[in-house]
Design a protein around this motif. Structure first.
Motif, short mmCIF file in Angstrom:
data_model
loop_
_atom_site.label_atom_id
_atom_site.label_comp_id
_atom_site.label_asym_id
_atom_site.label_seq_id
_atom_site.Cartn_x
_atom_site.Cartn_y
_atom_site.Cartn_z
N SER A 1 -3.34 0.92 3.29
CA SER A 1 -2.45 0.55 2.19
C SER A 1 -3.06 0.16 1.08
O SER A 1 -2.44 -0.58 -0.22
N GLN A 2 -4.20 -0.60 0.85
CA GLN A 2 -5.13 -1.21 -0.06
C GLN A 2 -4.28 -2.64 -0.55
O GLN A 2 -4.54 -2.57 -1.65
N SER A 3 -3.75 -3.12 0.16
CA SER A 3 -3.15 -4.44 -0.36
C SER A 3 -1.99 -3.88 -1.60
O SER A 3 -1.89 -4.75 -2.44
N ASN A 4 -1.45 -2.70 -1.42
CA ASN A 4 -0.55 -2.17 -2.34
C ASN A 4 0.84 -1.63 -1.83
O ASN A 4 0.80 -0.90 -1.30
N ASN A 5 1.78 -2.36 -2.30
CA ASN A 5 3.15 -1.97 -1.51
C ASN A 5 3.66 -0.58 -2.14
O ASN A 5 4.49 -0.01 -1.08
N GLN A 6 3.35 -0.32 -3.26
CA GLN A 6 3.66 1.18 -3.58
C GLN A 6 3.06 2.21 -2.48
O GLN A 6 3.70 3.37 -2.02
N LEU A 7 1.83 2.03 -1.95
CA LEU A 7 1.12 2.71 -0.96
C LEU A 7 1.99 2.91 0.42
O LEU A 7 2.04 3.81 1.07
N ASP A 31 -3.30 -2.96 5.53
CA ASP A 31 -4.03 -3.18 4.23
C ASP A 31 -5.65 -3.44 4.70
O ASP A 31 -6.13 -4.41 5.29
N SER A 43 5.91 -5.80 2.22
CA SER A 43 5.62 -4.45 2.58
C SER A 43 6.68 -4.02 3.66
O SER A 43 6.99 -3.03 3.71
N GLY A 82 -8.89 -4.38 -0.30
CA GLY A 82 -8.02 -5.28 -1.19
C GLY A 82 -8.04 -6.44 -0.56
O GLY A 82 -8.66 -6.88 0.30
#
Lengths: 288, 413
Positions: free
Chosen positions: B83-89, B42, B114, B45
């Protein structure tokens, strides 16, 4: 009894912080219809406008109440001139531009200030209330928020510039026809909204800390509050803050923080289903 | 200016074209003949403060290996995704690393949420995976090496100190996802083993920044101390509010995460001093190995690098462990590297000796109990030598049962 007192204080505090983080957005979004996605970063900038001078030896109150709002206000005027002005009335483009601004501000703050900037300690002590302790800063936040709201109301309602600004937002063409310098009014109003955001970020800095990414913490709640408030910006923001702050805080006391957050969002959804134009949407437009 | 719309449309179209031209850049690496190491961190984010320093440690480790001639005669190269603090990424980039970039190993992930997104992806793709982050323990998966601390190393040394000095009633504050939830369960179990008890627990979504009601609830419950598992910038607001409420001198705090994102240098000492932690690595460790490491870190990233901490150094040690295994195996192939990792492999890292435990695929290393001081630094109170990872009742045994793919929890023992 002492429990009832601390609950009351905390409900007031929750209402005050919601109003505090939303008032700048209420002016920029509520009055000017500019969707400012960089609102959270304006708060972040206000926080750094306290922390950096304090670390350089400036008095906390000077930094918080004078330097922060002036810095962020001037920053707002520049941003209005460079980015917002060409995009008035073009909602999608404004969203993209201010979102980009938000990312840019986070990026610059990360690069220049980083994640290890020393913060400012919370001032004042605390008071014992029965078996509870409450920070005096809590009372300061409640009091100063009330003063800010009263000041904004007085400024917009009882000063010449305030009335011209209100009129300009309602009908810019007519205001221009009457000899008002519309673009200057827009710039100053945007600057005022930015200054209030900066002041809010500054007031929260000692108890919440400042990081380049802290804006994300505020932005969703500020938008929910202002949108739910409806067309009359100030009364709407206060009403929405009072409703959401009270519901979320009381539910948090009765259950957990998670349920408290859920309650806030549930109330917002139900409210916007019943009153799609917000709490004050049915009242006169353009009022306060 | 007569056709502003057309001009804008042209600008938009050319920007889109420029963006499209950037995409193929990712595949150049395949032709370069270097050993590729994948990472997903990450780097923007809310979790950026953690990711940035972890990435620096990866970069430093890879630079150092390259300066010594690389591995098996080849230079190393890091393929990094934000991953921009985003689990989908995480899911998207993990698939990309495994199927498209075809890296040799992946060192990735911060939050346990994650990790649980990408771990199954790498297992299915037979892509060797290192999770270099202190976590809630219990992952038992032959394809995964966990080089961060577990509750058996962290809480098991932190709790006895707090119980001995302050008392037996514990109040737990934790992030509301698997890391916080499982850490709370471990705290309950370890506390009851020590004759103490968790009197209340509260969980917080990662964007909660207002702790007034929580502070009142703690005041009403009157615990002897607090154990927190806070994650991210919003949760860090707790410390300032706790101090403002005048509670700092009343109830002590032990933390599983304080200092992992430089809190000790960022927060005013009025807020931070007295918080007790237990980590495998602290910048304050006084050893020649750490002094040399800090010097190299400083030389690469400048004097104002902030605070490195346990969370970031685990990435450095993770890369070094993998590199040691590759050298020992003489091959890059997953099976040979796993075998080499399981052969009693050890390195000497900034935190001291780190030994891979072949049974659990975790690490045995030193742990340091420390307290934040008024000088914005940790003071080390005690060192625990070569502490074993969590594995109560030896439920995880990857030597006997290599096909295990489970995360063991305290309640399921």
């Amino acid at each position: 009894m002492d429990f009832a007192t601390v609950v009351f204080i905390q409900v007031m505090y929750a209402v005050a912080t919601l109003a505090l983080i939303s008032v700048g957005l209420a002016i920029i979004f509520g009055m000017m219809r500019v969707i400012n996605f960089a609102h959270g970063e304006f708060l972040m900038l206000g926080g750094y406008a306290v922390v950096l001078p304090v670390q350089a030896g400036v008095n906390l109150w000077v930094a918080m109440l004078i330097i922060a709002p002036i810095t962020v206000g001037l920053f707002g005027v520049i941003i209005e001139r460079l980015i917002i002005r060409p995009l008035y009335g073009r909602i999608v483009e404004t969203v993209l531009a201010t979102w980009g601004l938000s990312l840019l501000m986070i990026g610059l703050a990360s690069a220049w200030i980083g994640f290890y900037q020393a913060g400012a300690a919370p001032p004042f002590g605390s008071v014992q209330i029965g078996s509870y302790r409450e920070g005096l800063y809590t009372f300061f936040v409640i009091g100063v928020t009330a003063l800010i709201l009263a000041g904004v109301y007085g400024f917009l309602r009882h000063t010449r510039f305030g009335l011209i600004a209100l009129g300009t937002m309602q009908n810019p063409a007519m205001a221009a026809a009457l000899g008002v310098n519309v673009s200057r009014v827009y710039a100053v109003t945007f600057g005022l909204g930015a200054a209030l955001s900066g002041l809010a970020g500054a007031i929260l800095a000692p108890i919440s800390g400042v990081l380049p990414v802290i804006g994300i913490t505020y932005i969703a709640k500020a938008f929910i509050t202002v949108i739910s408030g409806g067309a009359t910006v100030l009364a709407g923001t206060i009403a929405a803050s009072a409703l959401f702050g009270t519901v979320s805080q009381l539910v948090t006391y009765l259950s957990t923080v998670i349920i408290g957050e859920v309650a806030l969002l549930a109330v917002a959804i139900v409210l916007l289903r019943l009153l799609p134009e917000g709490i004050t949407g049915r009242f006169s437009r353009g009022g306060l | 200016m007569s056709h502003p719309i057309a001009r804008r449309a042209f600008l938009n179209a050319s920007l889109a074209g420029a963006a499209a031209a950037v995409v193929p850049r990712l595949s150049w690496a395949q032709a370069s003949g270097k050993i590729r190491i994948g990472t997903i961190l990450d780097l923007s984010g809310p979790l950026q403060p953690f990711g940035t320093q972890k990435k620096r440690c990866l970069d430093l480790a890879i630079d150092e290996l390259n300066a010594k001639g690389g591995l098996l005669g080849q230079q190393l190269e890091l393929i990094s995704y934000d991953s921009q603090s985003n689990n989908q990424l995480f899911a998207q980039f993990a698939t990309q690393l495994a199927l498209k970039d075809k890296v040799s190993v992946v060192h990735a992930g911060l939050q346990s949420s994650s990790r649980e997104v990408i771990r199954p992806i790498f297992r299915r793709a037979n892509m060797l995976y290192f999770y270099n982050t202190p976590y809630e323990g219990g992952v038992c998966d032959r394809n995964t090496f966990n080089t961060g601390t577990t509750p058996g190393q962290l809480l098991a040394n932190l709790l006895p100190h707090m119980i001995k000095n302050h008392g037996k009633n514990i109040y737990v504050l934790a992030a509301d996802y698997n890391f916080g939830q499982l850490s709370e369960k471990w705290t309950r179990k370890l506390a009851s083993d020590l004759g103490a008890k968790v009197i209340a627990s509260e969980f917080f979504p990662l964007d909660v920044a207002q702790f007034g009601p929580t502070i009142n609830k703690i005041q009403a419950a009157k615990p002897d101390f607090i154990v927190n598992t806070f994650v991210g910038p919003a949760h860090a607001s707790f410390y300032g509010q706790w101090t403002a409420a005048g509670m700092k001198k009343q109830i002590p705090i032990a933390s599983q995460t304080f200092g992992e994102a430089g809190e000790v240098v960022r927060m005013p000492p009025e807020v931070s001093d007295g918080i007790v932690v237990c980590y495998n690595y602290l910048d304050e460790i006084d050893s020649p190995a750490n002094a040399a490491f800090l010097q190299r870190f400083q030389a690469k990233f400048g004097n104002d690098y902030g605070y490195i901490g346990d969370l970031a150094v685990a990435e450095y040690q993770g890369i070094m462990l993998w590199a040691e295994a590759v050298k020992k195996a003489g091959k890059l192939n997953r099976e040979d590297v796993i075998k080499a990792m399981g052969s009693g492999l050890a390195i000497s890292g900034p935190s001291g000796r780190v030994v891979v435990d072949p049974i659990t695929h975790h690490c045995v290393f030193d742990m340091y109990l420390a307290v934040a001081g008024t000088d914005k630094r940790f003071k080390i109170l005690q060192k625990f030598d070569q502490v074993k990872p969590t594995n109560p009742n030896n439920v995880c045994n990857l030597v006997k049962n290599p096909n295990t793919n489970q995360q063991f929890e305290p309640t399921k023992l």
